[in-house]
Design a protein around this motif. Sequence first.
Motif, short mmCIF file in Angstrom:
data_model
loop_
_atom_site.label_atom_id
_atom_site.label_comp_id
_atom_site.label_asym_id
_atom_site.label_seq_id
_atom_site.Cartn_x
_atom_site.Cartn_y
_atom_site.Cartn_z
N ILE A 122 0.84 -1.20 0.00
CA ILE A 122 0.00 0.00 0.00
C ILE A 122 0.88 1.25 0.00
O ILE A 122 1.95 1.29 0.62
CB ILE A 122 -0.95 0.00 1.21
CG1 ILE A 122 -2.05 1.05 1.02
CG2 ILE A 122 -0.21 0.22 2.52
CD1 ILE A 122 -3.19 0.94 2.01
N SER A 123 0.43 2.27 -0.71
CA SER A 123 1.17 3.53 -0.81
C SER A 123 0.34 4.64 -0.16
O SER A 123 -0.77 4.95 -0.62
CB SER A 123 1.44 3.88 -2.28
OG SER A 123 2.11 5.11 -2.40
N LEU A 124 0.88 5.22 0.92
CA LEU A 124 0.19 6.28 1.65
C LEU A 124 0.86 7.62 1.39
O LEU A 124 2.06 7.69 1.13
CB LEU A 124 0.19 5.98 3.16
CG LEU A 124 -0.45 4.66 3.59
CD1 LEU A 124 -0.32 4.49 5.11
CD2 LEU A 124 -1.91 4.59 3.18
N TRP A 125 0.07 8.67 1.47
CA TRP A 125 0.56 10.04 1.24
C TRP A 125 1.33 10.49 2.48
O TRP A 125 0.80 10.56 3.58
CB TRP A 125 -0.64 10.94 1.01
CG TRP A 125 -0.33 12.35 0.60
CD1 TRP A 125 0.82 12.83 0.05
CD2 TRP A 125 -1.22 13.47 0.70
NE1 TRP A 125 0.72 14.17 -0.21
CE2 TRP A 125 -0.53 14.60 0.17
CE3 TRP A 125 -2.52 13.64 1.16
CZ2 TRP A 125 -1.11 15.86 0.12
CZ3 TRP A 125 -3.10 14.89 1.10
CH2 TRP A 125 -2.40 16.00 0.58
N HIS A 126 2.62 10.78 2.29
CA HIS A 126 3.48 11.22 3.39
C HIS A 126 3.55 12.74 3.42
O HIS A 126 3.57 13.39 2.39
CB HIS A 126 4.89 10.66 3.23
CG HIS A 126 4.95 9.16 3.38
ND1 HIS A 126 5.13 8.54 4.59
CD2 HIS A 126 4.84 8.18 2.46
CE1 HIS A 126 5.13 7.23 4.43
NE2 HIS A 126 4.96 6.98 3.14
N ASN A 127 3.61 13.27 4.62
CA ASN A 127 3.77 14.71 4.81
C ASN A 127 5.22 14.97 5.16
O ASN A 127 5.65 14.72 6.29
CB ASN A 127 2.84 15.20 5.93
CG ASN A 127 2.85 16.72 6.06
OD1 ASN A 127 3.72 17.40 5.53
ND2 ASN A 127 1.87 17.25 6.76
N GLU A 128 5.99 15.46 4.22
CA GLU A 128 7.42 15.66 4.41
C GLU A 128 7.73 16.70 5.48
O GLU A 128 8.78 16.67 6.11
CB GLU A 128 8.08 16.05 3.09
CG GLU A 128 8.00 14.95 2.04
CD GLU A 128 8.65 15.35 0.73
OE1 GLU A 128 9.13 16.50 0.66
OE2 GLU A 128 8.67 14.53 -0.19
N GLU A 129 6.81 17.63 5.70
CA GLU A 129 7.04 18.67 6.70
C GLU A 129 6.82 18.16 8.11
O GLU A 129 7.11 18.86 9.08
CB GLU A 129 6.13 19.87 6.42
CG GLU A 129 6.46 20.57 5.10
CD GLU A 129 5.59 21.79 4.87
OE1 GLU A 129 4.79 22.11 5.78
OE2 GLU A 129 5.72 22.43 3.82
N GLU A 130 6.27 16.98 8.26
CA GLU A 130 6.00 16.42 9.59
C GLU A 130 6.68 15.06 9.74
O GLU A 130 6.07 14.06 10.07
CB GLU A 130 4.48 16.32 9.82
CG GLU A 130 3.79 17.67 9.78
CD GLU A 130 2.33 17.58 10.17
OE1 GLU A 130 1.93 16.58 10.78
OE2 GLU A 130 1.59 18.53 9.88
N ASP A 131 7.97 15.03 9.42
CA ASP A 131 8.79 13.83 9.59
C ASP A 131 8.21 12.63 8.85
O ASP A 131 8.12 11.52 9.38
CB ASP A 131 8.95 13.49 11.07
CG ASP A 131 9.67 14.60 11.83
OD1 ASP A 131 10.57 15.22 11.25
OD2 ASP A 131 9.30 14.86 12.98
N ASP A 132 7.78 12.87 7.61
CA ASP A 132 7.25 11.79 6.78
C ASP A 132 6.05 11.08 7.42
O ASP A 132 5.82 9.88 7.22
CB ASP A 132 8.34 10.76 6.45
CG ASP A 132 9.35 11.31 5.47
OD1 ASP A 132 8.95 12.15 4.64
OD2 ASP A 132 10.52 10.90 5.53
#
Length: 626
Positions: free
Chosen positions: A394-404
Amino acid sequence: MKFAQFIYFVGLIFLVSSLQAKTDKYRCMWREDPTTTMVIGWHQLSGANPMVYCDAIDHKQDALKYTIKKAPDRVVNAKGMNTCFVRLSGLKPNTQYYFIIKDSESTSKRYYFKTAPATAERLAIIAGGDSRNQRSACQSANKMVSKLKAHCVLFGGDMTSLDSPEEWQTWLTDWQLTTASDGRMTPIIVSRGNHEQSNQSLFDLFDFPNPELYGAISFGGNLLRVYTLNSLIAPGGEQKKWLENDLMKNQQINWRIANYHYPMVSATKQKPVQVEQILNWATLFRKYRVQLGIESDAHLAKATFPIRPSKEAGSMDHFIRDDAQGTVYIGEGCWGAPLRAVDNQTSWMRQTGSFNHFNWLWIDKDNIEVRTVKTDNADMVGETDDAFTEPAGISLWHNEEEDDEDRIVIPNKRIPNTESKPEVKDSIKSPVISSSEFDILEFSTTLNGPNVEIKWKTSNELSGMSYQLQLSTDGTFFKTVAEVDGKVGGRAVVGNYQYSDDESPLPKGEYAVYRLKYVLPDGQTFYCDPFNDNLDAKLWERFSRIITDASTGNLVKYKYTLEKNSNLFVRVINPMQGVVYKETVPNHPQGEFMKTIPFATLPKGRYLLIVRSNRKVILRQMIINK
């Protein structure tokens, strides 16, 4: 001999084909209590006397062994299909039910669904919308649904582009991809998008309980209430009235989430700000603590910080971040519609993007966890065994500004404090008047030259109360223009107040809306809308209409409901704010009522009916007297 073999072969083909399904396009829906009911829908191609056979025990395709046998409750001919709906009730909570559909010509495959838990157990919900016309992307998202074992899908509208029979038949064929390899079906709760040309499409194809396509369903006792709202009818009027009443009655529930089509403020400039939704819905979300809003329509990905409507310093596009009391908004519809680029960033948008996806919510009494699932790689993703395990691939959307971080956690700020409180002994309390007895008998605004004269009358006022007069020029955002201390206190005492606002000049042609904010001695705050609504009739069009009929003597019939005994005030005003009819009923009994007002003697034109009870306006309707 060869001829006989040929006859036998042709007969075998005929036998096999007669056993193949004469039904297709299956789906499961909820109209009401998800713990004890389910609606099964399908397209009946041919055959007579179709029946659903259902049981908590898997009897495969042996119809005689199933304990539940039910004929369709509703049959609809729409979009080129003969759709049957069976409404099952009396089921057991948190239980798998197996079913087949059998008619005079065929028996379907064996499928199953699972009812929702009756207690506050963890829930998994998939939410998204806008499948439209990118069929391969839509199919991938559907396949992903089959692998995640969620309790249900909230679909935010725009299933097709043109709402045509051909498109709907294709869409429902593709929806079969949401069925898991073992026959498990995920129930769907739909809301209307702008590409559904009328409410009738979803009412006919998904057996929605309300033809106006708004409603609410509770899950897990007091765990969750899901609101379905209709962006394609007036956000105000009856829809707003219903929403506020339902929210008010369900404040004991841990979580309230809303699913609807148009985003309040989109991450693309191609979509306009929905001021009417902000006015009628977002303000109620703030007031009654709706913690999550699920939006579609714009074909991109968005997640906000908690926000509330505001025009104060630091706000952008009608909202400001408020981690303590705000609503998180997610969306905005990427189930297969053409993607759009992000070009409208605000300070309160947490992350934005443009890719095919839906949101996967894990909900318990402590938190809502929001995972955004990228759906294009569905064929590479494994099938999980339960609703709370991320499958392989599964591929989840990571938030790079919040430590992935690959999830957003919304904490429950209303969990009761279970710590023991110190016992208070020998305390002497002065008798006070209950806040429920306090009432605002009248509240009026009158234009007097350049000034606005504001009056209000109270009864059973509490000692130590204070009032704030607030002004809005758009009906949404208010500022305080005056603060007034309470001057009376005591049971059965009437307080009369008057204030002249001479410091809020308005440009020619604009209007003003005033409201009264009152603060109780313990710090609780409440609001009273103006009894005559606003200083001119420009906003009357947002209310539902009553048109008088000469054949009935121009009688106006109006309907209202009181939840408890209270004082009732009825007023009818003309566009100049003149009161042409008024009625006061002290201690009006609770219940549902239909009343009439004679209009035969009044001039032709527009009027506004206002019914008020328990310090709140419970009904506004525009009357057109012909």
